[in-house]
Design an enzyme around this catalytic site. Structure first.
Site: not given
Length: 162
Positions: A79-80, A116-117, A131
């Site tokens: 990824c950039h 992707m972000e 969590d």
């Protein structure tokens, strides 16, 4: 010479590479992803009522998602790094699931997309929810993380099937 390899992160010899986006025009790009965390009804009630011992589960997960979107290029090798212009994350309790529905919308004005972000934002939000309440429900399931919309760039707009 046109790139005929549909798997753009590999060269003709099969070696990994980061795609050269230098000659691509900058456009307004949007990526939207969704996912969910399925849990016991009692766990959802603990989150909604603000009784989790670690604090505001949805608030912390929202901030974690934004941080995750901003760190995507550090986590996903090809990824950039992108100048993200907006990240909007919604975490919605859903009693019918039962669980938390997550949606992330990421925007940039750049040479490559933010799919992707958006996916990373949803993933990090889901992991944070897990969590923060795992002590009371280790059986939670992170499910159905997927891209639902992308726009901008040469390929234009895409929407997932409903």
């Amino acid at each position: 010479m046109a790139d005929t390899n549909p798997l753009t992160h590999f060269d003709e010899s099969g070696n990994a590479r980061m795609v050269d986006v230098g000659d691509k025009p900058e456009t307004h790009r949007i990526g939207v992803a969704r996912g969910r965390v399925r849990m016991q009804p009692e766990t959802l009630a603990t989150i909604v009522e603000g009784r989790a011992s670690k604090g505001d589960v949805l608030g912390v997960a929202q901030v974690a998602a934004i941080m995750g979107a901003k760190q995507t290029s550090s986590l996903v090798p090809m990824c950039h790094p992108l100048p993200i212009t907006a990240v909007d994350v919604t975490l919605s309790p859903d009693e019918a699931l039962p669980g938390i529905m997550i949606e992330a919308r990421v925007e940039t004005r750049g040479k490559t997309g933010v799919e992707m972000e958006a996916l990373t934002a949803v993933s990090v939000a889901a992991l944070t929810v897990y969590d923060m309440v795992k002590a009371i429900d280790r059986g939670m399931a992170i499910e159905d993380i997927r891209l639902v919309h992308k726009s901008g760039g040469r390929s234009g707009e895409w929407n997932a099937e409903p």
